[in-house]
Design a protein around this motif. Structure first.
Motif, PDB file in Angstrom:
ATOM      1  N   VAL A  79       0.841  -1.194   0.000  1.00  0.00           N
ATOM      2  CA  VAL A  79       0.000   0.000   0.000  1.00  0.00           C
ATOM      3  C   VAL A  79       0.879   1.248   0.000  1.00  0.00           C
ATOM      4  CG1 VAL A  79      -1.696   1.264   1.343  1.00  0.00           C
ATOM      5  CG2 VAL A  79      -1.881  -1.189   1.135  1.00  0.00           C
ATOM      6  N   PRO A  80       0.491   2.302  -0.741  1.00  0.00           N
ATOM      7  CA  PRO A  80       1.325   3.498  -0.789  1.00  0.00           C
ATOM      8  C   PRO A  80       1.574   4.093   0.586  1.00  0.00           C
ATOM      9  CG  PRO A  80      -0.766   3.856  -1.903  1.00  0.00           C
ATOM     10  CD  PRO A  80      -0.664   2.412  -1.618  1.00  0.00           C
ATOM     11  N   LEU A  86      -1.219   8.447   7.397  1.00  0.00           N
ATOM     12  CA  LEU A  86      -2.420   9.225   7.702  1.00  0.00           C
ATOM     13  C   LEU A  86      -3.522   8.304   8.214  1.00  0.00           C
ATOM     14  CD1 LEU A  86      -2.467  11.630   4.654  1.00  0.00           C
ATOM     15  CD2 LEU A  86      -1.833  12.143   6.997  1.00  0.00           C
ATOM     16  N   PHE A  87      -3.588   7.103   7.643  1.00  0.00           N
ATOM     17  CA  PHE A  87      -4.636   6.171   8.021  1.00  0.00           C
ATOM     18  C   PHE A  87      -4.445   5.666   9.446  1.00  0.00           C
ATOM     19  CE2 PHE A  87      -5.690   1.637   8.391  1.00  0.00           C
ATOM     20  CZ  PHE A  87      -7.062   1.697   8.264  1.00  0.00           C
ATOM     21  N   ILE A  90      -5.330   7.870  12.745  1.00  0.00           N
ATOM     22  CA  ILE A  90      -6.740   7.944  13.131  1.00  0.00           C
ATOM     23  C   ILE A  90      -7.245   6.558  13.523  1.00  0.00           C
ATOM     24  CG2 ILE A  90      -8.994   8.807  12.500  1.00  0.00           C
ATOM     25  CD1 ILE A  90      -7.827  10.330  10.276  1.00  0.00           C
ATOM     26  N   GLN A  94      -8.864   5.567  17.081  1.00  0.00           N
ATOM     27  CA  GLN A  94     -10.250   5.119  17.208  1.00  0.00           C
ATOM     28  C   GLN A  94     -10.317   3.691  17.738  1.00  0.00           C
ATOM     29  OE1 GLN A  94     -12.371   5.795  13.577  1.00  0.00           O
ATOM     30  NE2 GLN A  94     -12.325   8.016  13.835  1.00  0.00           N
ATOM     31  N   ARG A 113     -20.676   5.308  15.701  1.00  0.00           N
ATOM     32  CA  ARG A 113     -20.605   6.230  14.571  1.00  0.00           C
ATOM     33  C   ARG A 113     -21.968   6.865  14.367  1.00  0.00           C
ATOM     34  NH1 ARG A 113     -15.932   6.392  12.448  1.00  0.00           N
ATOM     35  NH2 ARG A 113     -14.612   4.544  12.433  1.00  0.00           N
ATOM     36  N   SER A 116     -21.260  11.821  10.964  1.00  0.00           N
ATOM     37  CA  SER A 116     -19.842  12.085  10.769  1.00  0.00           C
ATOM     38  C   SER A 116     -19.074  12.110  12.083  1.00  0.00           C
ATOM     39  CB  SER A 116     -19.666  13.420  10.055  1.00  0.00           C
ATOM     40  OG  SER A 116     -20.216  13.344   8.785  1.00  0.00           O
TER      41      SER A 116
ATOM     42  N   PHE B  27     -21.883  12.057   2.878  1.00  0.00           N
ATOM     43  CA  PHE B  27     -20.987  11.567   1.832  1.00  0.00           C
ATOM     44  C   PHE B  27     -21.390  10.168   1.428  1.00  0.00           C
ATOM     45  CE2 PHE B  27     -18.825  14.385   4.702  1.00  0.00           C
ATOM     46  CZ  PHE B  27     -18.297  15.326   3.848  1.00  0.00           C
ATOM     47  N   LEU B 206      -4.649  11.722  -2.590  1.00  0.00           N
ATOM     48  CA  LEU B 206      -4.506  11.695  -1.138  1.00  0.00           C
ATOM     49  C   LEU B 206      -5.135  12.938  -0.512  1.00  0.00           C
ATOM     50  CD1 LEU B 206      -3.353  10.067   1.195  1.00  0.00           C
ATOM     51  CD2 LEU B 206      -1.333  11.476   1.094  1.00  0.00           C
ATOM     52  N   ASN B 210      -7.835  12.520   2.311  1.00  0.00           N
ATOM     53  CA  ASN B 210      -7.645  13.163   3.600  1.00  0.00           C
ATOM     54  C   ASN B 210      -8.829  14.073   3.920  1.00  0.00           C
ATOM     55  OD1 ASN B 210      -5.989  13.751   5.872  1.00  0.00           O
ATOM     56  ND2 ASN B 210      -5.629  15.754   4.969  1.00  0.00           N
ATOM     57  N   ALA B 213     -11.559  11.854   5.114  1.00  0.00           N
ATOM     58  CA  ALA B 213     -11.254  11.300   6.437  1.00  0.00           C
ATOM     59  C   ALA B 213     -11.429  12.371   7.509  1.00  0.00           C
ATOM     60  CB  ALA B 213      -9.837  10.746   6.459  1.00  0.00           C
ATOM     61  N   LYS B 215     -13.499  14.990   7.309  1.00  0.00           N
ATOM     62  CA  LYS B 215     -14.905  15.383   7.434  1.00  0.00           C
ATOM     63  C   LYS B 215     -15.736  14.297   8.105  1.00  0.00           C
ATOM     64  CE  LYS B 215     -14.830  19.351   5.266  1.00  0.00           C
ATOM     65  NZ  LYS B 215     -15.037  20.613   5.901  1.00  0.00           N
ATOM     66  N   THR B 216     -15.486  13.035   7.703  1.00  0.00           N
ATOM     67  CA  THR B 216     -16.320  11.965   8.258  1.00  0.00           C
ATOM     68  C   THR B 216     -15.730  11.364   9.517  1.00  0.00           C
ATOM     69  OG1 THR B 216     -15.185  10.287   6.980  1.00  0.00           O
ATOM     70  CG2 THR B 216     -17.092  11.309   5.956  1.00  0.00           C
ATOM     71  N   PHE B 217     -14.476  11.687   9.790  1.00  0.00           N
ATOM     72  CA  PHE B 217     -13.754  11.108  10.911  1.00  0.00           C
ATOM     73  C   PHE B 217     -13.766   9.592  10.833  1.00  0.00           C
ATOM     74  CE2 PHE B 217     -12.499  10.923  15.478  1.00  0.00           C
ATOM     75  CZ  PHE B 217     -11.385  11.689  15.308  1.00  0.00           C
ATOM     76  N   ASN B 218     -13.796   9.087   9.609  1.00  0.00           N
ATOM     77  CA  ASN B 218     -13.804   7.639   9.413  1.00  0.00           C
ATOM     78  C   ASN B 218     -12.766   7.289   8.354  1.00  0.00           C
ATOM     79  OD1 ASN B 218     -14.279   4.993   8.933  1.00  0.00           O
ATOM     80  ND2 ASN B 218     -16.407   5.235   8.293  1.00  0.00           N
ATOM     81  N   PRO B 219     -11.578   6.870   8.791  1.00  0.00           N
ATOM     82  CA  PRO B 219     -10.510   6.607   7.809  1.00  0.00           C
ATOM     83  C   PRO B 219     -10.686   5.305   7.062  1.00  0.00           C
ATOM     84  CG  PRO B 219      -9.756   6.029   9.978  1.00  0.00           C
ATOM     85  CD  PRO B 219     -11.148   6.578  10.156  1.00  0.00           C
ATOM     86  N   PHE B 220     -11.672   4.495   7.477  1.00  0.00           N
ATOM     87  CA  PHE B 220     -11.726   3.135   6.954  1.00  0.00           C
ATOM     88  C   PHE B 220     -12.345   3.058   5.569  1.00  0.00           C
ATOM     89  CE2 PHE B 220     -11.487   2.803  11.520  1.00  0.00           C
ATOM     90  CZ  PHE B 220     -10.426   1.941  11.656  1.00  0.00           C
ATOM     91  N   TYR B 223      -9.271   5.790   2.679  1.00  0.00           N
ATOM     92  CA  TYR B 223      -7.907   5.304   2.467  1.00  0.00           C
ATOM     93  C   TYR B 223      -7.863   3.962   1.730  1.00  0.00           C
ATOM     94  CZ  TYR B 223      -6.283   9.247   5.147  1.00  0.00           C
ATOM     95  OH  TYR B 223      -6.034  10.517   5.570  1.00  0.00           O
ATOM     96  N   LEU B 226      -8.273   4.802  -1.856  1.00  0.00           N
ATOM     97  CA  LEU B 226      -7.006   5.331  -2.371  1.00  0.00           C
ATOM     98  C   LEU B 226      -6.029   4.194  -2.643  1.00  0.00           C
ATOM     99  CD1 LEU B 226      -5.218   8.011  -2.649  1.00  0.00           C
ATOM    100  CD2 LEU B 226      -4.335   7.318  -0.462  1.00  0.00           C
ATOM    101  N   ALA B 227      -5.946   3.267  -1.669  1.00  0.00           N
ATOM    102  CA  ALA B 227      -5.022   2.146  -1.823  1.00  0.00           C
ATOM    103  C   ALA B 227      -5.396   1.324  -3.055  1.00  0.00           C
ATOM    104  CB  ALA B 227      -5.046   1.273  -0.575  1.00  0.00           C
TER     105      ALA B 227
END
Lengths: 293, 268
Positions: A79-80, A86-87, A90, A94, A113, A116, B27, B206, B210, B213, B215-220, B223, B226-227
């Motif tokens: 993965v890049p 960044l991932f 957070i 969490q 959740r 948002s 979103f 990215l 970002n 991530a 705005k939604t506070f959900n990185p899952f 990202y 993106l990957a």
């Protein structure tokens, strides 16, 4: 800092500079170099530990463990890069809060959740809402270290996995012939011998790790990049005793030189270590040393 | 709003065509996929242009580093050392502020303060240094017999380089160069996090990931999207470079052909 710094308006030239470079904020800037070194000092062994675990798991006989080890290596490597940083910051945060939430507030019935927002009960917040500033900073730094260790651990795992396979098979067979158990062979024969095969890969990784440290800035730690931007920006006489124009270019030049010097010194030191380690080994490098002597 | 409308609105958002306002709430997955994909335009733009232009400078730098003349060797060595010895992230920052200062002196530098030109210059120089080192290593490992044979056939000067040295160098360097290309594409994600402003929120993949991530506070969700895009891009690159590798190796017996192995690395 110096006694003549009491009235900066009257100063000029070098005296002005000496006062300017010793203000409280500049001291914080110098301390942040320490932050970077501290990060490296903590991350390098942690990542090596993760890597060792990953490599050992990837060559385990117990197949679920082997899959876990191999998956860890290939997923992180595929993965890049900074997306991962960044991932993870957070996601780890969490994850920790969610675990604490499950333990501390079992009778909470609302979803975590909500649109948002990520909502956990107050007792599960990390760090706690009423914690001191330094706790927040330390926690942020801790998350950064963990992120670095996970990502670089996968790379180290890959290097060590290769190194373990590079140890001549005859060595392991001899150990078995002497009646050593699997565990004994691993710890007494394989692990001591693998380092010379691992070192080129690990030193490459060390260089990459050094060059990854400015990414601390993206993880929200007040590191050298943060301070260079902060201190270099245009300062007007209204807000500071030391007004100046946009000097960020010079601050980043200093950082550039710092990194160049750091990588250069590391290169020289690692070369020496490699020479020491290859001494007397049955490898091409060791053979060349023997012939030269 | 259907996914087709989202596609029409946001597919070219990163280059300023389509809906101006980014989605602010509620979103959908579709919005995230489309916008992050739109950002990939910039990653491809930076990667392709830097790689194509960097290739030529890299060849020059490699030849310079292998040259006998001190006047060519030393500058090449320093060029490679400076760009390989320092983090790309800091190089971006330094270049951005350097161009900002130069802009005050000469207005000709104005375009370089925006990402499309300024970051491209940095990526160009950076990839030239990394590839230059790869090419230099390949130059050193050209089999002696090849150059001796070229001399025996009476090759010299440009023809010797163009017909013998250069193809062999490329052939030997190609697997490592493929990996360098992949790192370069991954490195393009740093651009909008390093000083260069994303004007009117026209950012790369990215940048949008970002954004979501945050705005939604959900990185899952963002990202992994993106990957996914980057894995596709990487596979495409491996395919393309594999074709070139086949052509470079076409005169060799099958078992001696070098395989391109994907060996990803991290941040430079």
């Amino acid at each position: 800092m110096f006694s003549y710094c009491a009235d900066p308006d009257t100063l000029s030239g070098l005296t002005w500079l000496s006062c300017y470079l010793t203000t409280g904020k500049h001291m914080a800037f110098y301390v942040s170099f320490g932050t970077v070194l501290l990060l490296l000092a903590i991350t390098a062994p942690t990542a090596l530990l993760f890597g060792f675990g990953g490599a050992a798991a990837a060559r385990a006989r117990f197949f679920p463990l082997r899959w876990v080890g191999k998956a860890y290596i290939s997923v992180v490597r595929g993965v890049p890069d900074i997306a991962f940083f960044l991932f993870f910051v957070i996601a780890l945060d969490q994850g920790f809060e969610w675990l604490r939430h499950k333990v501390k507030c079992p009778d909470w019935d609302q979803p975590i959740r909500q649109g948002s927002d990520f909502v956990v009960c107050d007792a599960a917040k990390l760090p706690l809402g009423n914690a001191a500033q330094w706790v927040h900073e330390t926690y942020g730094f801790f998350l950064a270290v963990l992120t670095f260790a996970i990502v670089f651990g996968a790379f180290a795992a890959n290097v060590l996995f290769g190194a373990m396979r590079a140890v001549p098979h005859a060595q392991l067979e001899t150990a078995e012939a002497y009646g050593m158990t699997q565990r004994q062979t691993f710890w007494r024969i394989l692990v001591p011998q693998m380092w010379v095969y691992a070192l080129p890969g690990l030193s490459n990784l060390w260089m990459v790790l050094i060059k990854a440290t400015p990414l601390l800035f993206l993880l929200g730690v007040e590191d050298i990049v943060y301070w260079a931007r902060e201190l270099g920006g245009t300062k007007t006489p209204r807000f500071t005793d030391y007004p100046h124009g946009d000097w960020r270019m010079w601050y980043f030049l200093v950082l550039l030189i710092f990194y160049l010097a750091f990588t250069r010194v590391s290169e020289v030191v690692l070369d020496r270590v490699m020479k020491k380690l290859t001494h007397g080994q049955a490898t091409a490098g060791g053979e060349a040393q023997r012939k030269a002597a | 709003m259907s996914c087709w409308e989202t596609l029409a609105d946001y597919a070219l958002r990163s280059v300023g065509i389509g809906e101006r306002l980014l989605p602010r709430s509620d979103f959908t997955i579709c919005q995230q996929v489309v916008l992050i994909g739109s950002g990939m335009i910039w990653n491809v733009y930076f990667g392709v242009l830097a790689l194509c232009s960097g290739f030529f400078l890299a060849t020059a730098v490699a030849l310079g580093k292998a040259s006998h003349s001190v006047w060519l060797r030393k500058p090449s060595e320093w060029f490679i050392f400076i760009f390989r010895g320092s983090p790309l992230f800091i190089q971006f920052f330094f270049a951005y502020f350097l161009f900002l200062s130069l802009k005050q002196v000469a207005p000709i530098f104005t375009p370089f303060t925006s990402a499309w030109a300024g970051a491209l210059v940095v990526l160009f120089l950076n990839t030239a240094a990394y590839s230059g080192e790869i090419f230099y290593g390949a130059l050193l490992s050209i089999p002696k017999g090849d150059t001796e044979a070229a001399d025996a056939y009476g090759f010299s000067g440009w023809a010797r380089f163009r017909r013998i040295i250069w193809p062999t160098m490329l052939r030997l360097a190609w697997p490592a160069y493929t990996n360098e290309a992949i790192f370069l594409f991954h490195a393009t994600t740093l651009v909008f996090f390093s000083g260069f402003p994303a004007q009117q929120q026209r950012g790369d993949a990215l940048y949008y990931a970002n954004y979501f991530a945050d705005k939604t506070f959900n990185p899952f969700i963002p990202y992994p999207i993106l990957a996914g895009y980057f894995i596709l891009l990487t596979l495409l690159l491996i395919g393309l470079f594999g074709l070139v590798n086949r052509r470079l190796n076409r005169h060799l017996p099958r078992e001696r052909r070098a395989k391109v192995r994907f060996r990803p690395n991290v941040i430079r």
